[in-house]
Scaffold this motif. Structure first.
Motif, PDB file in Angstrom:
ATOM      1  N   ILE A   1     -10.577 -31.227 -51.522  1.00 50.84           N
ATOM      2  CA  ILE A   1      -8.977 -32.443 -51.399  1.00 50.84           C
ATOM      3  C   ILE A   1      -8.821 -32.069 -52.442  1.00 50.84           C
ATOM      4  O   ILE A   1      -7.311 -31.444 -52.878  1.00 50.84           O
ATOM      5  CB  ILE A   1      -9.638 -33.695 -52.027  1.00 50.84           C
ATOM      6  N   ASP A   2      -9.131 -31.452 -54.182  1.00 49.34           N
ATOM      7  CA  ASP A   2      -8.545 -30.661 -55.013  1.00 49.34           C
ATOM      8  C   ASP A   2      -8.922 -29.299 -55.769  1.00 49.34           C
ATOM      9  O   ASP A   2      -8.378 -28.436 -56.118  1.00 49.34           O
ATOM     10  CB  ASP A   2      -9.583 -30.603 -56.676  1.00 49.34           C
ATOM     11  N   SER A   3      -9.319 -28.415 -54.315  1.00 49.15           N
ATOM     12  CA  SER A   3      -9.247 -26.832 -54.576  1.00 49.15           C
ATOM     13  C   SER A   3     -10.256 -26.088 -55.144  1.00 49.15           C
ATOM     14  O   SER A   3     -10.213 -25.324 -55.920  1.00 49.15           O
ATOM     15  CB  SER A   3      -8.087 -26.430 -54.425  1.00 49.15           C
ATOM     16  N   ILE A   4     -11.185 -27.419 -55.915  1.00 53.06           N
ATOM     17  CA  ILE A   4     -12.127 -26.848 -57.086  1.00 53.06           C
ATOM     18  C   ILE A   4     -13.203 -27.376 -56.618  1.00 53.06           C
ATOM     19  O   ILE A   4     -14.563 -26.519 -56.669  1.00 53.06           O
ATOM     20  CB  ILE A   4     -11.476 -27.528 -58.583  1.00 53.06           C
ATOM     21  N   ASN A   5     -13.343 -28.094 -56.236  1.00 56.13           N
ATOM     22  CA  ASN A   5     -14.816 -28.147 -55.464  1.00 56.13           C
ATOM     23  C   ASN A   5     -15.030 -28.564 -54.149  1.00 56.13           C
ATOM     24  O   ASN A   5     -14.128 -29.257 -52.975  1.00 56.13           O
ATOM     25  CB  ASN A   5     -15.219 -30.177 -55.776  1.00 56.13           C
ATOM     26  N   PHE A   6     -16.026 -27.602 -53.589  1.00 52.98           N
ATOM     27  CA  PHE A   6     -15.717 -27.536 -51.734  1.00 52.98           C
ATOM     28  C   PHE A   6     -17.052 -28.222 -50.958  1.00 52.98           C
ATOM     29  O   PHE A   6     -18.407 -27.843 -51.938  1.00 52.98           O
ATOM     30  CB  PHE A   6     -15.742 -25.985 -51.531  1.00 52.98           C
ATOM     31  N   ASP A   7     -16.921 -28.721 -49.528  1.00 54.34           N
ATOM     32  CA  ASP A   7     -18.209 -29.354 -49.608  1.00 54.34           C
ATOM     33  C   ASP A   7     -18.299 -28.247 -48.242  1.00 54.34           C
ATOM     34  O   ASP A   7     -17.293 -27.773 -47.205  1.00 54.34           O
ATOM     35  CB  ASP A   7     -17.758 -30.324 -48.526  1.00 54.34           C
ATOM     36  N   TYR A   8     -19.356 -27.887 -47.530  1.00 56.87           N
ATOM     37  CA  TYR A   8     -20.094 -26.529 -46.346  1.00 56.87           C
ATOM     38  C   TYR A   8     -19.590 -27.798 -45.473  1.00 56.87           C
ATOM     39  O   TYR A   8     -19.656 -28.607 -44.942  1.00 56.87           O
ATOM     40  CB  TYR A   8     -20.790 -26.367 -46.439  1.00 56.87           C
ATOM     41  N   GLN A   9     -18.745 -27.314 -44.433  1.00 53.57           N
ATOM     42  CA  GLN A   9     -18.762 -28.174 -43.378  1.00 53.57           C
ATOM     43  C   GLN A   9     -19.043 -27.249 -42.141  1.00 53.57           C
ATOM     44  O   GLN A   9     -20.229 -27.659 -41.181  1.00 53.57           O
ATOM     45  CB  GLN A   9     -17.020 -27.517 -42.633  1.00 53.57           C
ATOM     46  N   LYS A  10     -19.208 -25.283 -41.495  1.00 56.14           N
ATOM     47  CA  LYS A  10     -19.913 -25.200 -40.732  1.00 56.14           C
ATOM     48  C   LYS A  10     -19.531 -23.986 -40.681  1.00 56.14           C
ATOM     49  O   LYS A  10     -18.567 -22.405 -41.422  1.00 56.14           O
ATOM     50  CB  LYS A  10     -19.589 -25.483 -39.038  1.00 56.14           C
ATOM     51  N   VAL A  11     -20.103 -22.904 -39.494  1.00 57.72           N
ATOM     52  CA  VAL A  11     -20.056 -21.453 -38.867  1.00 57.72           C
ATOM     53  C   VAL A  11     -18.735 -21.206 -38.516  1.00 57.72           C
ATOM     54  O   VAL A  11     -17.907 -22.659 -37.335  1.00 57.72           O
ATOM     55  CB  VAL A  11     -21.239 -20.816 -38.846  1.00 57.72           C
ATOM     56  N   SER A  12     -17.963 -20.269 -38.856  1.00 61.39           N
ATOM     57  CA  SER A  12     -16.688 -20.643 -37.458  1.00 61.39           C
ATOM     58  C   SER A  12     -16.809 -19.552 -36.591  1.00 61.39           C
ATOM     59  O   SER A  12     -16.041 -20.166 -35.671  1.00 61.39           O
ATOM     60  CB  SER A  12     -15.122 -20.456 -39.017  1.00 61.39           C
ATOM     61  N   ILE A  13     -17.191 -17.850 -37.131  1.00 57.86           N
ATOM     62  CA  ILE A  13     -17.170 -17.371 -35.940  1.00 57.86           C
ATOM     63  C   ILE A  13     -18.299 -16.884 -36.912  1.00 57.86           C
ATOM     64  O   ILE A  13     -18.787 -16.535 -37.451  1.00 57.86           O
ATOM     65  CB  ILE A  13     -15.730 -16.225 -35.903  1.00 57.86           C
ATOM     66  N   GLU A  14     -19.099 -15.648 -35.350  1.00 57.19           N
ATOM     67  CA  GLU A  14     -20.729 -14.877 -35.485  1.00 57.19           C
ATOM     68  C   GLU A  14     -20.645 -13.403 -34.623  1.00 57.19           C
ATOM     69  O   GLU A  14     -19.808 -13.561 -33.891  1.00 57.19           O
ATOM     70  CB  GLU A  14     -21.534 -15.656 -34.572  1.00 57.19           C
ATOM     71  N   SER A  15     -20.773 -12.393 -34.958  1.00 57.91           N
ATOM     72  CA  SER A  15     -20.794 -11.427 -34.707  1.00 57.91           C
ATOM     73  C   SER A  15     -20.823 -10.812 -33.390  1.00 57.91           C
ATOM     74  O   SER A  15     -20.418 -10.540 -32.701  1.00 57.91           O
ATOM     75  CB  SER A  15     -21.025  -9.924 -35.827  1.00 57.91           C
ATOM     76  N   ASP A  16     -22.304 -11.404 -33.390  1.00 57.29           N
ATOM     77  CA  ASP A  16     -23.315 -12.211 -32.038  1.00 57.29           C
ATOM     78  C   ASP A  16     -22.036 -12.482 -30.692  1.00 57.29           C
ATOM     79  O   ASP A  16     -22.310 -12.015 -29.829  1.00 57.29           O
ATOM     80  CB  ASP A  16     -24.699 -12.498 -32.171  1.00 57.29           C
ATOM     81  N   LEU A  17     -21.248 -13.288 -31.443  1.00 62.37           N
ATOM     82  CA  LEU A  17     -19.953 -13.776 -30.286  1.00 62.37           C
ATOM     83  C   LEU A  17     -19.976 -12.703 -29.222  1.00 62.37           C
ATOM     84  O   LEU A  17     -18.955 -12.441 -28.613  1.00 62.37           O
ATOM     85  CB  LEU A  17     -19.437 -14.901 -30.378  1.00 62.37           C
TER      86      LEU A  17
END
Length: 183
Positions: free
Chosen positions: A113-129
């Motif tokens: 929200i503040d562009s300083i403190n970030f929360d992990y969400q997930k993997v977006s893309i993967e090379s295996d795919l």
């Protein structure tokens, strides 16, 4: 003369010798965001993110002008682990999304929200795919593709081992969270 503007060198924005936090003396893959009107009490009108080539951390500098001066954030790094930041304000979500990679085989997503403190969400893309060695160095744009009914695209790097070439790949998303990679 052509369709692209003519670019001229203006000067050095940041130099490792002038910064307190530079674990490898590299400042790679910059990502610039305008904070004005998006964050309460921003450090400056512009935030500039950068990281070393290796998976160490993402750092921040800020300024009230694109011409500088740029000030190193005193609590760098803002995010330990990933490299190659790409940061975008996602209006529908009311927050910033950051894409980066801690491993070369995938790009991951964080939000803030503040562009300083970030929360992990997930993997977006993967090379295996898609059958490449990596899926990194992403750039995300709001660019609808009618064919896929998407709103965002992600361009990223992948290395084809059998042909020994680096290629630019495309993924698309309706919400900037769930990505479909195209082979």
């Amino acid at each position: 003369s052509g369709p692209l503007p003519e670019f001229q060198f203006q000067g050095v924005v940041l130099h490792p010798d002038e910064l307190n936090y530079t674990p490898t003396d590299q400042l790679n893959h910059p990502s610039l965001v305008k904070t004005e009107g998006l964050i309460e009490n921003p450090l400056g009108k512009y935030y500039l993110y950068y990281a070393p080539h290796k998976h160490v951390a993402i750092s921040l500098a800020y300024s009230d002008s694109l011409d500088g001066p740029w000030i190193e954030y005193s609590k760098n790094p803002v995010l330990e682990g990933p490299s190659a930041p790409d940061i975008r304000w996602i209006e529908d979500k009311g927050k910033f999304y950051l894409w980066g990679h801690r491993k070369n085989g995938r790009t991951e997503q964080w939000s803030s929200i503040d562009s300083i403190n970030f929360d992990y969400q997930k993997v977006s893309i993967e090379s295996d795919l898609i059958g490449t060695r990596n899926a990194t160095y992403t750039r995300v744009y709001e660019y609808p593709l009618e064919r896929f009914g998407s709103r965002y695209i992600m361009l990223y790097s992948g290395f084809l081992l059998d042909r020994e070439i680096r290629c630019v790949w495309l993924a698309h998303s309706k919400d900037a969270e769930n990505w479909i990679q195209i082979r």
